[in-house]
Design an enzyme around this catalytic site. Structure first.
Site, mmCIF file in Angstrom:
data_model
loop_
_atom_site.group_PDB
_atom_site.id
_atom_site.type_symbol
_atom_site.label_atom_id
_atom_site.label_comp_id
_atom_site.label_asym_id
_atom_site.label_seq_id
_atom_site.Cartn_x
_atom_site.Cartn_y
_atom_site.Cartn_z
ATOM 1 N N TYR A 205 15.722 -94.851 32.002
ATOM 2 C CA TYR A 205 15.426 -96.281 32.079
ATOM 3 C C TYR A 205 13.911 -96.511 32.143
ATOM 4 O O TYR A 205 13.192 -96.089 31.255
ATOM 5 C CB TYR A 205 16.168 -96.914 33.265
ATOM 6 C CG TYR A 205 17.642 -97.143 32.983
ATOM 7 C CD1 TYR A 205 18.116 -98.403 32.594
ATOM 8 C CD2 TYR A 205 18.568 -96.108 33.083
ATOM 9 C CE1 TYR A 205 19.478 -98.622 32.324
ATOM 10 C CE2 TYR A 205 19.912 -96.312 32.814
ATOM 11 C CZ TYR A 205 20.358 -97.577 32.441
ATOM 12 O OH TYR A 205 21.685 -97.779 32.171
ATOM 13 N N SER A 206 13.400 -97.121 33.195
ATOM 14 C CA SER A 206 11.976 -97.519 33.204
ATOM 15 C C SER A 206 11.009 -96.356 33.339
ATOM 16 O O SER A 206 9.797 -96.561 33.191
ATOM 17 C CB SER A 206 11.719 -98.532 34.325
ATOM 18 O OG SER A 206 12.300 -99.778 33.990
ATOM 19 N N MET A 207 11.482 -95.152 33.586
ATOM 20 C CA MET A 207 10.585 -94.002 33.556
ATOM 21 C C MET A 207 10.225 -93.634 32.115
ATOM 22 O O MET A 207 9.424 -92.728 31.888
ATOM 23 C CB MET A 207 11.184 -92.822 34.304
ATOM 24 C CG MET A 207 10.879 -92.903 35.800
ATOM 25 S SD MET A 207 11.710 -91.676 36.849
ATOM 26 C CE MET A 207 11.318 -90.135 36.051
ATOM 27 N N LYS B 82 8.703 -95.974 30.468
ATOM 28 C CA LYS B 82 7.479 -96.771 30.358
ATOM 29 C C LYS B 82 6.196 -95.930 30.446
ATOM 30 O O LYS B 82 5.275 -96.141 29.652
ATOM 31 C CB LYS B 82 7.465 -97.884 31.413
ATOM 32 C CG LYS B 82 8.473 -99.015 31.158
ATOM 33 C CD LYS B 82 8.384 -100.073 32.249
ATOM 34 C CE LYS B 82 9.195 -101.318 31.907
ATOM 35 N NZ LYS B 82 10.656 -101.098 32.057
ATOM 36 N N TYR C 196 6.604 -107.996 36.110
ATOM 37 C CA TYR C 196 7.308 -106.849 35.547
ATOM 38 C C TYR C 196 8.336 -107.332 34.527
ATOM 39 O O TYR C 196 9.127 -108.230 34.817
ATOM 40 C CB TYR C 196 7.990 -106.079 36.666
ATOM 41 C CG TYR C 196 8.644 -104.809 36.229
ATOM 42 C CD1 TYR C 196 7.923 -103.823 35.570
ATOM 43 C CD2 TYR C 196 9.991 -104.588 36.483
ATOM 44 C CE1 TYR C 196 8.526 -102.643 35.176
ATOM 45 C CE2 TYR C 196 10.601 -103.408 36.094
ATOM 46 C CZ TYR C 196 9.868 -102.445 35.441
ATOM 47 O OH TYR C 196 10.465 -101.276 35.051
#
Length: 388
Positions: free
Chosen positions: A58-60, A62, A173
């Protein structure tokens, strides 16, 4: 160093049914000091967790895309001052949406969104989920948070939505890293998947990282239902090519691969120069971080933290868990987290597949959760405790 308390905490979390399975890794100066697996890779099939398990990040994802963008900055092919519309002209029509009661009043932008804004999440793009508001409702109605939109539909819908804040006004965010990934595609004429393979995964030997699980048999799975809400859990489908390469949430990888990535940034070797690695992992919010703390948890990466170019950055000793100024971290909704403390040469990674739906569906109850961000705080605290 002894990580017996960390080990006991995670074993207990699995035994009590809060985690389906997990992996914890701690490294000092690049050398693994602790690596342990817990519970099940697939709780329904009873398969045990394994060290080479694949996790939906997921957001890792980014930080991958942020570092990728900085490789172009380092070459002079991209500037942090470049306006978004230079590469994606549809975003020249952006407006900001001011919330007046339940209404959203659109106003012109004072300046365009810059690459710099995309990297530090000051572009004004938001998510429809995470804390309700009239403007976020527009994002939900447009479906831009969904994973099943193709690139063209995503960009068309998002470019027609108002920003929650004007560019540079506040940390918000949201979908900025997705947009950044598509900007890089427009810059190069290549897919985000190809760019990451060419510039990040290949050079660092991250053989299992990408947008598709290389070996689905190693893919970690969540519980069928969230243990706190009882709601059914559906994680991102990463067994096949996605409709678009979502730079903010679409990645899959292993702990070993992610350690290689973090160590490249910590040391300034193999990916970015030491100067660019420091630029990425230093605070870029300044006074905006203080303003965000005043507004509340929705507007800040956490008490005591600012934000760099893709990661949260610790500003001082203040915070909810131990750490040194300059420590940087990020997490993923699917149950993943890392932090790096350069002062100690410390890198720590926690991976599970266990999202806490209270944070999305019932944010007013999230602070009373047994789970969620408390897990990251406990992990950090017990890693530092284990250092002695």
């Amino acid at each position: 160093m002894g990580f017996s308390k960390l080990d006991a905490y995670l074993r207990r979390a699995v035994e009590e049914g809060w985690l389906p399975g997990a992996l914890a890794l701690v490294a000092r100066e690049g050398e693994v000091a602790f690596l342990e697996v817990y519970g099940h890779l697939d709780p329904e099939k009873g398969l045990p967790m394994r060290e080479d398990a694949l996790f939906r990040l997921y957001s890792m994802t980014k930080p991958w895309v942020s570092a990728l963008a900085l490789t172009f900055v380092e070459e002079g092919a991209l500037s942090l001052q470049d306006p978004l519309e230079k590469y994606l002209p549809a975003f020249s029509r952006l407006q900001v949406g001011r919330e007046v009661g339940e209404e959203v009043v659109r106003e012109p932008l004072r300046r365009p969104v810059l690459v710099y804004d995309l990297l530090r999440h000051t572009a004004g793009f938001t998510y429809g989920v995470f804390f309700p508001s009239p403007l976020k409702r527009l994002y939900l109605e447009a479906g831009v948070d969904r994973y099943d939109l193709d690139r063209e539909a995503f960009l068309e819908r998002l470019s027609g939505l108002p920003l929650r804040f004007g560019p540079g006004e506040a940390f918000e965010y949201g979908l900025s890293t997705d947009v950044l990934g598509h900007l890089l595609e427009a810059l190069t004429g290549k897919s985000l998947a190809a760019l990451l393979e060419e510039r990040v995964f290949g050079p660092l030997g991250m053989r299992d990282s990408g947008f598709v699980a290389k070996d689905p048999a190693r893919l970690a799975q969540a519980f069928p239902k969230d243990p706190e809400t009882g709601r059914s859990l559906r994680l991102l489908p990463v067994e096949e090519e996605p409709p678009r390469y979502a730079g903010g949430m679409g990645g899959v990888g292993t702990a070993g691969d992610y350690l290689r990535f973090l160590e490249a940034l910590r040391t300034g070797r193999g990916l970015l120069s030491p100067a660019l690695s420091r630029l990425m992992t230093e605070d870029h919010l300044g006074l905006l971080a203080l303003e965000g703390m005043r507004r509340g948890p929705e507007y800040t990466p956490g008490p005591g933290y600012g934000f760099g170019l893709g990661v949260a950055v610790r500003l001082s000793g203040m915070g909810l868990s131990p750490g040194n100024p300059g420590e940087w971290n990020w997490a993923g909704f699917g149950g993943t987290y890392f932090f790096v403390d350069p002062r100690l040469g410390l890198t720590a990674i926690f991976l599970s597949q266990a999202p806490n739906l209270l944070s999305v569906l019932e944010p007013e109850r999230a602070l009373h959760s047994r789970y969620g961000s408390r897990l990251w705080l406990a992990f950090r605290t017990l890693v530092y405790q284990g250092l002695g």
